[in-house]
Every structure is written in structure tokens, then in C-alpha cells.
Design an enzyme around this catalytic site. Structure first.
Site: not given
Ligand code: 6XA
Ligand code: ZN
Length: 342
Positions: A159, A195, A197, A284
Site C-alpha cells: 500500500h 494479496d 487488498h 488474506d
Molecule cells: C484497513 C485494512 C488494511 C488492509 C491491510 C492489508 N485498515 N493490506 O492487508 O494488504
Molecule cells: Zn491485504
């Protein structure tokens, strides 16, 4: 397969994140990396080695120097103004406000971040530079002829953009490593992000470049964090036109739909003819992940690894997310053993 790992990850041990309107214990916790580390040992994946130190140079190839300097001094600035506890931002720019760096730390936190889930702690700087060194050490081994190496990075990175942090990420380990492949002589590099996200930071870093292809399978931004990037029509710009591929998938996605998207992403990457492959390895996507909504099961990760191996490329695996802590080791290492069997 060699694993690179540093105990320094434990220095990132945030107390709380803001999620669903509540301050709750951080999902992104040291135990995650410990469990993956234990599983690597349990299955006998291969040697586990400590990282070398690469300094700031490879980091500022993808991150802006002022952002890196901010990360280095943020906790001290926070501590001298507020006290010895984790720093979280509370204010951000809305459209048409001015992007001008404030003097005070509270303003700086908002200036360089995009959520309130990513605490800067006393140990953050050491943990994130070690995590980048883990990725760079693993990358160097792949560049020197290893078929595949596992960078057991923590904190994660995908991110983090050229000048922003969020989503538990500060420095973009996968992007730093992808750039290191280029600087070491690889003509073209592909980054595949599995991932849950969207890897908005990696996409931002390489969006206008034709030498690094970014492909990502993730929760649909209409439903899922980080919400404001990750749509299918984001295909790159300028020289990077056509070198970005997003596969947004709806809540409830299980293996069949996931496999269709993954096969398409892999075919797209194959056509790009990269010299090296970086995998942003988040697990995830697991059915019991506490913050995600896909339905992959542990054996599916073996299949993901096998499919990635089918590209027959020098491959660097970089650990990203995954919060079903009990199963994170099985799932992450299944990708690696699936790859080795493939
Ligand atoms: C909101 C979710 C953050 C996602 C973090 C993550 N606080 N990114 O796993 O791949
Ligand atoms: Zn993630």
C-alpha cells in the site's frame, strides 16, 4: 527455497488501529511473521538467512527522499510533542485543499498517510528498513541465480506509494525489490499481487512505466479497502500504458472465480515477457481471514504456487497481508511448496 528473515520485525508492535469506528488491537502483529517463520522450519522449506544492509539508496529509487526522511523522524517528532505512544493521523486533505507540508507532526502524519490504521511506533523505522533489507537480500539472491527466494517481510509494503503510507505499509518492499531487479540489469520486471487488498502503492509507483508490469487480484474497490484505486480500467499511462492490470473481485469470491482471474493475469504477464517476477504474497484471501471476504481454502494456495511456477521465471516472493494468524503459516508456505512442486 531460501527464506530471508529478520527478528527486527518485532519492533513494529502497534497498540491499536482505528477500524469500524473502534480503536482495536492491531491485526498486523508480530505473531504473524513468527507463525510463518515457524511453518517454514516445520516443513523444511530450506535455509533461513538474515538480511544484509543496503542503506537508503535502493529505497529512494522508488520513494521520495522527503517521505523517507519523514518516516525516519516521525516518531521522535510525535514523542516530543505528545509523549511516548503510537502516532496515528487524524486529518487529511480533501480535494481542492492545498498539498503543502505542515510544520507540526500531526499535520505531517495526515500529509503523508491515507488511513488511521497504521501506527508509527518507537520501532517502526528499524522494522521497516529491516523489512526492505529482507526483500533486497532475497532479490539479490534471485538476481544471482536462485530460481526463487522467499522474503519473509514484515511490516508489509504494497500500500505504500512513492510518498505515502497506509494499510500497515510504510516502505514498499516489493516495489523496492522490483526496482533493484531493473537496476541490476533486468530489462523488464513483472509484479503480481495476490494479496486480498489492491496494491495501490505498487500501482502508483510504476503506473507510468513500461518496464515494470503490475497485475493485481483483489477485493473490488467499490466494496473494499483501499476504495479509491484498483478498478479494471486503470491500465497505466504514458510509457506505462497497457502495463497495469487490475482484477477487482466481489465479496464472496471463491476458488473458481479466483482461478479464472489468476489464469488471465498470468497469461497477461507471460505476454509481457518479463525477466523476473515479484509476487506480493498476501494470504488474506483465506476464508477465515478476519478483515477480508474471499473464500480461498488452504489447499488453494498450493494451486496458486503451482500456477506461478508455470511462468518459469526467476521469482521473488514478498510477504504482504494475512490476519488469520493460526493459518497464515500454512497458507503462505503452501504457495511456496506449491511453486516448488510446479
Ligand atoms: C484497513 C485494512 C488494511 C488492509 C491491510 C492489508 N485498515 N493490506 O492487508 O494488504
Ligand atoms: Zn491485504
Amino acid at each position: 527455497m531460501i527464506t530471508i528473515f529478520s527478528e527486527d520485525h518485532r519492533l513494529q508492535d502497534g497498540k491499536a488501529e482505528l477500524i469500524d469506528g473502534k480503536l482495536v488491537p492491531c491485526f498486523e502483529m508480530p505473531k504473524r511473521a513468527e507463525i510463518v517463520h515457524a511453518r517454514v522450519k516445520e516443513v523444511g522449506l530450506g535455509p533461513i538467512e538474515a538480511p544484509r544492509h543496503f542503506g537508503r539508496a535502493p529505497i529512494v529509487r522508488v520513494h521520495k527522499p522527503d517521505f523517507v526522511a519523514f518516516l525516519e523522524s516521525a516518531y521522535d517528532e510525535w514523542k516530543s510533542e505528545h509523549g511516548d505512544y503510537d502516532a496515528l493521523p487524524l486529518n487529511w486533505l480533501a480535494p481542492r485543499m492545498r498539498r503543502k507540508l505542515p510544520e507540526r507532526i500531526d499535520g505531517k502524519l495526515g500529509f503523508y498517510s491515507f488511513d488511521a490504521g497504521t501506527p508509527i511506533t518507537a520501532g517502526t523505522w528499524r522494522a521497516i528498513t529491516s523489512s526492505a533489507n529482507v526483500a533486497l537480500t532475497a532479490q539479490a539472491k534471485v538476481a544471482n541465480g536462485e530460481r526463487a527466494v522467499f522474503a519473509l517481510c514484515r511490516p508489509p509494503g504494497h500500500h505504500a506509494g512513492s510518498d505515502f503510507y497506509g494499510g500497515y505499509c510504510f516502505l514498499n518492499n516489493a516495489a523496492i525489490a522490483a526496482q533493484a531487479f531493473r537496476d541490476g540489469g533486468a530489462g523488464k520486471v513483472a509484479v503480481l499481487d495476490v494479496d486480498y487488498h489492491h496494491g495501490n502503492g505498487t500501482q502508483e509507483i510504476f503506473y507510468d512505466r513500461g518496464d515494470v508490469f503490475f497485475a493485481s487480484l483483489h477485493g473490488h474497490p467499490a466494496q473494499e479497502y483501499p476504495y479509491f484505486l484498483g478498478y479494471e480500467d486503470e491500465r497505466g499511462e504514458g510509457e506505462g500504458e497497457g502495463c497495469n492490470a487490475n482484477y477487482p473481485l466481489r465479496w464472496g469470491t471463491g476458488w473458481d472465480e479466483y482461478e479464472t482471474a489468476l489464469d488471465d493475469a498470468l497469461a497477461t504477464l507471460r505476454r509481457f515477457k518479463p525477466d523476473a517476477l515479484v509476487i506480493s504474497l498476501g494470504v488474506d484471501t483465506f476464508k477465515d481471514d478476519p478483515i477480508s471476504k474471499f473464500k480461498l481454502d488452504s489447499p488453494d494456495y498450493l494451486k496458486i504456487g503451482r500456477k506461478i511456477a508455470g511462468l518459469k521465471l526467476p521469482t521473488l516472493f514478498v510477504m504482504e497481508g494475512g490476519y488469520a494468524v493460526e493459518e497464515i503459516g500454512i497458507n503462505a508456505v503452501n504457495v511456496l511448496t506449491g511453486f516448488e512442486a510446479g
